[in-house]
Write a protein that holds these residues in place. Structure first.
Motif, PDB file in Angstrom:
ATOM      1  N   THR A  11      -1.385   2.368  20.021  1.00 60.18           N
ATOM      2  CA  THR A  11      -1.349   3.861  19.738  1.00 60.18           C
ATOM      3  C   THR A  11       0.132   4.225  19.652  1.00 60.18           C
ATOM      4  OG1 THR A  11      -3.538   4.329  20.739  1.00 60.18           O
ATOM      5  CG2 THR A  11      -1.651   6.079  20.418  1.00 60.18           C
ATOM      6  N   TYR A  12       1.046   3.868  20.437  1.00 57.93           N
ATOM      7  CA  TYR A  12       2.549   4.503  20.639  1.00 57.93           C
ATOM      8  C   TYR A  12       3.443   3.433  20.013  1.00 57.93           C
ATOM      9  CZ  TYR A  12       0.169   7.861  23.433  1.00 57.93           C
ATOM     10  OH  TYR A  12      -0.706   8.785  23.757  1.00 57.93           O
ATOM     11  N   ASP A  13       2.850   2.406  19.525  1.00 57.85           N
ATOM     12  CA  ASP A  13       3.910   1.390  19.074  1.00 57.85           C
ATOM     13  C   ASP A  13       3.756   1.171  17.364  1.00 57.85           C
ATOM     14  OD1 ASP A  13       4.475   0.123  21.624  1.00 57.85           O
ATOM     15  OD2 ASP A  13       2.636  -0.890  21.805  1.00 57.85           O
ATOM     16  N   ASN A  44       4.622  -2.085  11.178  1.00 57.01           N
ATOM     17  CA  ASN A  44       5.311  -1.172  10.983  1.00 57.01           C
ATOM     18  C   ASN A  44       6.370  -1.334   9.564  1.00 57.01           C
ATOM     19  OD1 ASN A  44       4.987   0.632  12.795  1.00 57.01           O
ATOM     20  ND2 ASN A  44       6.020  -0.653  14.508  1.00 57.01           N
ATOM     21  N   SER A  45       6.574  -2.666   9.313  1.00 55.00           N
ATOM     22  CA  SER A  45       7.400  -2.873   8.059  1.00 55.00           C
ATOM     23  C   SER A  45       6.473  -2.589   6.939  1.00 55.00           C
ATOM     24  CB  SER A  45       7.743  -4.402   8.258  1.00 55.00           C
ATOM     25  OG  SER A  45       6.890  -5.373   8.073  1.00 55.00           O
ATOM     26  N   ALA A  46       5.034  -2.941   7.100  1.00 55.96           N
ATOM     27  CA  ALA A  46       4.079  -2.649   5.890  1.00 55.96           C
ATOM     28  C   ALA A  46       4.219  -1.023   5.537  1.00 55.96           C
ATOM     29  CB  ALA A  46       2.659  -2.879   6.297  1.00 55.96           C
ATOM     30  N   VAL A  47       4.566  -0.348   6.357  1.00 58.67           N
ATOM     31  CA  VAL A  47       4.859   1.299   5.688  1.00 58.67           C
ATOM     32  C   VAL A  47       5.656   1.435   4.788  1.00 58.67           C
ATOM     33  CG1 VAL A  47       5.631   3.443   6.970  1.00 58.67           C
ATOM     34  CG2 VAL A  47       4.000   2.054   8.394  1.00 58.67           C
ATOM     35  N   HIS A  48       6.724   0.533   4.886  1.00 57.33           N
ATOM     36  CA  HIS A  48       7.826   0.867   3.763  1.00 57.33           C
ATOM     37  C   HIS A  48       7.563  -0.166   2.701  1.00 57.33           C
ATOM     38  CE1 HIS A  48       9.837   3.044   6.993  1.00 57.33           C
ATOM     39  NE2 HIS A  48       9.895   2.109   7.918  1.00 57.33           N
ATOM     40  N   SER A  49       6.891  -0.961   2.762  1.00 54.67           N
ATOM     41  CA  SER A  49       6.675  -2.224   1.848  1.00 54.67           C
ATOM     42  C   SER A  49       5.437  -2.206   1.053  1.00 54.67           C
ATOM     43  CB  SER A  49       7.078  -3.544   2.149  1.00 54.67           C
ATOM     44  OG  SER A  49       5.832  -3.980   3.227  1.00 54.67           O
ATOM     45  N   GLU A  50       4.486  -1.203   1.682  1.00 55.79           N
ATOM     46  CA  GLU A  50       3.160  -1.080   0.872  1.00 55.79           C
ATOM     47  C   GLU A  50       3.150   0.159   0.086  1.00 55.79           C
ATOM     48  OE1 GLU A  50       0.434  -3.320   0.814  1.00 55.79           O
ATOM     49  OE2 GLU A  50       1.375  -4.721   2.245  1.00 55.79           O
ATOM     50  N   ASN A  51       2.586  -0.002  -1.371  1.00 52.94           N
ATOM     51  CA  ASN A  51       2.360   1.285  -2.092  1.00 52.94           C
ATOM     52  C   ASN A  51       1.202   2.191  -1.772  1.00 52.94           C
ATOM     53  OD1 ASN A  51       4.768   0.686  -3.334  1.00 52.94           O
ATOM     54  ND2 ASN A  51       3.825  -0.930  -4.803  1.00 52.94           N
TER      55      ASN A  51
END
Length: 137
Positions: free
Chosen positions: A42-44, A22-29
């Motif tokens: 699936t829901y996490d 979930n943090s990769a969504v914001h930190s990865e380009n």
């Protein structure tokens, strides 16, 4: 770059993996992919993460995994991070099997060539891991 999170059942590997995903969504380009065994995440995880449920593709060998990951990347060069949850359960080998070390070495080589990151969880006692696996901790 390859990072391995290893521990016995109940040590918080999946929880740590969910936080990292979930943090990769914001930190990865680029795009983020997660390969898992069973639909437990699936829901996490964030809806932008491409979730691949391994049993739909019969990933029963490391050779298949190599081909699958190569094809995944060939189809989308925007992938920057691939998470693999429960690697040895997906492939059906023991965590101490020498093929695990060989696969992680291949992943690392593939990551360096293609500027990718891999985060992998393995269920098993980290103290029993080979030195070749421990170098990715």
């Amino acid at each position: 770059m390859v990072r391995v999170i290893m521990g016995v059942k109940g040590t918080g590997k999946t929880k740590q993996m969910i936080e990292l995903i979930n943090s990769a969504v914001h930190s990865e380009n680029g795009n983020v992919v997660c390969i898992e065994k069973g639909p437990k995440l699936t829901y996490d995880i964030h809806y932008k993460i491409r979730l691949v449920e391994s049993s739909q593709y019969d990933m029963s060998t490391f050779d298949f995994m190599r081909g699958f990951i190569s094809g995944l990347y060939a189809g989308n060069y925007d992938i920057t991070h691939i998470f693999i949850d429960s690697l040895t359960k997906i492939v059906g080998v023991e965590p101490t099997d020498p093929s695990v070390e060989n696969f992680l070495d291949w992943l690392n080589s593939f990551a360096e060539k293609n500027n990718l990151k891999f985060t992998v969880t393995i269920s098993g006692d980290a103290d029993l891991a080979s030195e070749g696996v421990k170098k990715y901790f």
